[in-house]
Design a protein around this motif. Structure first.
Motif, PDB file in Angstrom:
ATOM      1  N   UNK A  15     -59.637  30.025 -38.350  1.00  0.00           N
ATOM      2  CA  UNK A  15     -59.404  29.877 -36.909  1.00  0.00           C
ATOM      3  C   UNK A  15     -60.612  30.354 -36.107  1.00  0.00           C
ATOM      4  N   UNK A  16     -61.088  31.565 -36.444  1.00  0.00           N
ATOM      5  CA  UNK A  16     -62.165  32.156 -35.648  1.00  0.00           C
ATOM      6  C   UNK A  16     -63.467  31.355 -35.709  1.00  0.00           C
ATOM      7  N   UNK A  17     -63.809  30.869 -36.900  1.00  0.00           N
ATOM      8  CA  UNK A  17     -65.060  30.110 -36.989  1.00  0.00           C
ATOM      9  C   UNK A  17     -64.922  28.768 -36.269  1.00  0.00           C
ATOM     10  N   UNK A  28     -70.587  25.977 -29.575  1.00  0.00           N
ATOM     11  CA  UNK A  28     -71.566  24.978 -29.999  1.00  0.00           C
ATOM     12  C   UNK A  28     -71.287  23.621 -29.359  1.00  0.00           C
ATOM     13  N   UNK A  29     -69.980  23.271 -29.264  1.00  0.00           N
ATOM     14  CA  UNK A  29     -69.672  21.976 -28.665  1.00  0.00           C
ATOM     15  C   UNK A  29     -69.211  22.115 -27.217  1.00  0.00           C
ATOM     16  N   UNK A  61     -60.897  25.376 -27.364  1.00  0.00           N
ATOM     17  CA  UNK A  61     -61.179  26.556 -28.179  1.00  0.00           C
ATOM     18  C   UNK A  61     -60.360  27.753 -27.706  1.00  0.00           C
ATOM     19  N   UNK A  62     -60.274  27.926 -26.392  1.00  0.00           N
ATOM     20  CA  UNK A  62     -59.530  29.067 -25.872  1.00  0.00           C
ATOM     21  C   UNK A  62     -58.031  28.897 -26.121  1.00  0.00           C
ATOM     22  N   UNK A  76     -76.692  36.071 -31.760  1.00  0.00           N
ATOM     23  CA  UNK A  76     -76.595  34.608 -31.728  1.00  0.00           C
ATOM     24  C   UNK A  76     -75.770  34.109 -30.549  1.00  0.00           C
ATOM     25  N   UNK A  77     -74.883  34.964 -30.031  1.00  0.00           N
ATOM     26  CA  UNK A  77     -74.071  34.492 -28.904  1.00  0.00           C
ATOM     27  C   UNK A  77     -74.817  34.527 -27.583  1.00  0.00           C
ATOM     28  N   UNK A  78     -75.547  35.614 -27.359  1.00  0.00           N
ATOM     29  CA  UNK A  78     -76.072  35.830 -26.016  1.00  0.00           C
ATOM     30  C   UNK A  78     -77.566  35.603 -25.878  1.00  0.00           C
TER      31      UNK A  78
END
Lengths: 318, 296
Positions: free
Chosen positions: A270-272, A280-281, A287-288, B218-220
């Motif tokens: 789920x998390x990935x 990324x998209x 996603x939320x 990688x996020x920020x």
């Protein structure tokens, strides 16, 4: 009339409380002031994001912002539940979690039990220090180590496979081996540290119980069975229940780093999935929505687990 | 201490098996670390001659380390990581202490409500993407602060510290009050000196957390100049073209070195500080862990 009533109430009833609170504020002003940075942190980086969950019910658009975007009700939830990947990532999440429970808790207990039997203190210390060392390494480093052993071209294992005339195996992109690799590296990294809590429980066992057992003619195995194992049973059950409570957390940190497109089928959790879909998209709303689904189930499970833990062990976590 | 007065033969066998298994487990834990270390210091010629890995290399070279330290990427990443680890840990400890201390005082009005609100965040969270949006909105994107501020307080650590403060003898604090110390002064000159073990424990946890942090990066961050070492390491492991990833000033160095050696040397650089520190702090953190474990 109603309004006057409210005003009178406000003036009359809560006044003592407000005064009391006012007095507390002055009296403990330094204490309250100390808490300001921490409370602000919790407000901004924990509670505001909770509000952000509303986005799951909107067609969120970065340029319009949360308030400008349109309400769409449960549209995104329907998208999720209707799609085939939902089943796949749910299955992967739960399967991986169960693997982790089975293959992580038992080595933890086993290591603790063995260390507990060791009477040479220096030996015990060395083994303990060595085995919990990897706990402090990042998953990126563990991935680096794994890569050094298992990479298709440069990994040492494949080097020897080639040397002996075999065909190299692409371990890290292999559907049959991916979960095994996740679980084994997890054992390598976390077992030493996981044993600590059982060692603590073992240390609290009353030594007289052992003496009594010896007097009753119990050998080593019987002591283990009748004294040692009951001594850690409560801790084990408590940890087990808590881990079942967080079964939808299948270890994001590790899985994200080890995951690649060729093993989504067995490794995407789920998390990935939320990370990819969201960041990324840039499909924030879907996603939320998935994230909210996970949080609600997770919350319910943890609350239930804690109730169960209280019934079993008497303490629970809060 | 001796639990068993007489050792029978079967006891001796059991002991032998246990010692052997533990030794094997210890060696299995060490081997991967030893392996990367050896790979990073063995000259390539020796690797080739022996066909693969050499358990005890006869020669020793620091070429790979020279190469990565002559690059721009790794030293830069190390500077960022060291900065974030030091400043971040300091901020963590300051804010956690300032919050934990008042919360350890049962007489403060509102304490329970605040505690409840904080513990609730362990059970329910907005998750990754709302947090990302908040970090964006608070202007932290592409700054080193994005590696520190979103994880300023760890609730688990906060609760451990609160418990520690609660267990301190209240008499000393009361004595300080009688002598005219204010709340802040009491915290600074009475409570803090008594709190070395918990500070060391949580400092280690926070510090290792910063050193190992990968996701915030990688996020920020999209600016490569700000990448911490873990992000650089991961990018390097995954690329076949190490020299490009490293942006090395002297490409000659890389011609004689296989990319694997460079990668392993970078792994070693990322491991060493952590492995150098934790054995010295372990006597603190086992205590700290247990304190947390008893509660949790």
């Amino acid at each position: 009339m109603k309004r006057e009533q409210a005003v009178t109430n406000a003036l009359a009833a809560p006044a003592p409380l407000r005064i009391r609170f006012g007095r507390a504020l002055t009296r403990y002003r330094w204490f309250y002031l100390m808490m300001v940075p921490g409370l602000l942190y919790y407000l901004v980086y924990h509670y505001v994001p909770m509000g952000g969950l509303l986005i799951a019910f909107k067609d969120y658009n970065l340029s319009k912002g949360i308030w400008g975007s349109e309400w769409v009700g449960f549209k995104h939830f329907r998208t999720i539940f209707d799609s085939p990947y939902f089943y796949e990532i749910m299955r992967n999440t739960v399967v991986l979690s169960v693997y982790r429970i089975v293959f992580n808790m038992l080595p933890d207990v086993l290591l603790a039990l063995m260390l507990n039997e060791v009477r040479k203190l220096w030996f015990k210390k060395i083994i303990q220090t060595v085995t919990y060392g990897p706990y402090f390494l990042s998953w990126v480093i563990v991935y680096g180590l794994t890569f050094a052993f298992l990479a298709q071209d440069s990994g040492i294992v494949n080097y020897y496979i080639r040397e002996f005339g075999g065909t190299p195996i692409n371990f890290l992109a292999n559907n049959d081996l991916f979960r095994t690799i996740l679980v084994s590296t997890d054992i390598w990294k976390n077992t030493g540290f996981g044993a600590i809590i059982y060692l603590a429980a073992l240390a609290t066992i009353n030594q007289e119980l052992y003496e009594a057992a010896v007097v009753d003619g119990a050998g080593r195995w019987r002591q283990l069975w009748h004294v040692t194992l009951p001594g850690i049973r409560d801790v084990f059950i408590l940890l087990l229940i808590l881990r079942i409570g967080s079964i939808l957390d299948a270890g994001f940190d590790q899985v994200y780093i080890f995951l690649n497109a060729r093993v989504y089928e067995v490794g995407d959790i789920i998390d990935t999935w939320v990370f990819r879909r969201g960041l990324e998209q840039l499909e924030f709303s879907v996603a939320i929505a998935m994230n909210l689904f996970k949080s609600v189930i997770g919350f319910t499970l943890v609350i239930g687990a804690n109730k169960l833990a209280k019934r079993f062990g008497g303490s629970g976590i809060w | 201490m001796s639990r068993i007065a007489y050792k029978t033969t079967s006891d001796r066998i059991a002991d032998a098996v246990i010692y052997a298994l533990l030794t094997i487990f210890g060696l299995l834990t060490l081997f991967p670390l030893y392996f990367v270390f050896v790979m990073s210091v063995t000259p390539y010629s020796e690797v080739m001659r022996n066909g693969g890995f050499v358990l005890f290399p006869s020669a020793f070279t620091t070429e790979a380390f020279e190469a990565i330290f002559s690059s721009r990427t790794v030293p830069q990443a190390l500077r960022i990581t060291v900065f974030v680890t030091l400043v971040g840990t300091l901020l963590n400890l300051i804010v956690t202490t300032l919050l934990a201390y008042p919360l350890s005082k049962k007489f403060i009005p509102g304490r329970n409500a605040v505690l409840l609100a904080i513990v609730f965040t362990m059970l329910f969270s907005g998750g990754l993407i709302p947090l990302y949006l908040v970090v964006r909105a608070t202007g932290l994107m592409n700054t080193v602060w994005s590696l520190m501020i979103p994880g300023l307080v760890s609730t688990f650590n906060l609760l451990i510290m609160k418990t520690y403060f609660e267990n301190l003898p209240t008499e000393v604090e009361e004595a300080a009050k009688v002598d005219g110390c204010g709340d802040v002064r009491t915290l600074a000159s009475i409570v803090l000196p008594l709190s070395a073990p918990i500070m060391a424990t949580l400092g280690l946890f926070y510090g290792v957390g910063h050193w190992n942090n990968y996701f915030a990066g990688i996020m920020y961050l999209s600016d490569k100049k700000l990448y911490p070492i873990q992000v650089v390491l991961r990018n390097m492991i995954q690329t076949p073209n190490v020299s490009q990833e490293l942006s090395i000033s002297n490409p000659m160095l890389l011609q004689t070195l296989p990319p694997e050696t460079i990668k392993m040397a970078t792994v070693v650089v990322a491991i060493l500080p952590v492995l150098a520190i934790y054995p010295f702090l372990q006597r603190f953190f086992i205590k700290g862990m247990l304190l947390g474990a008893v509660k949790g």
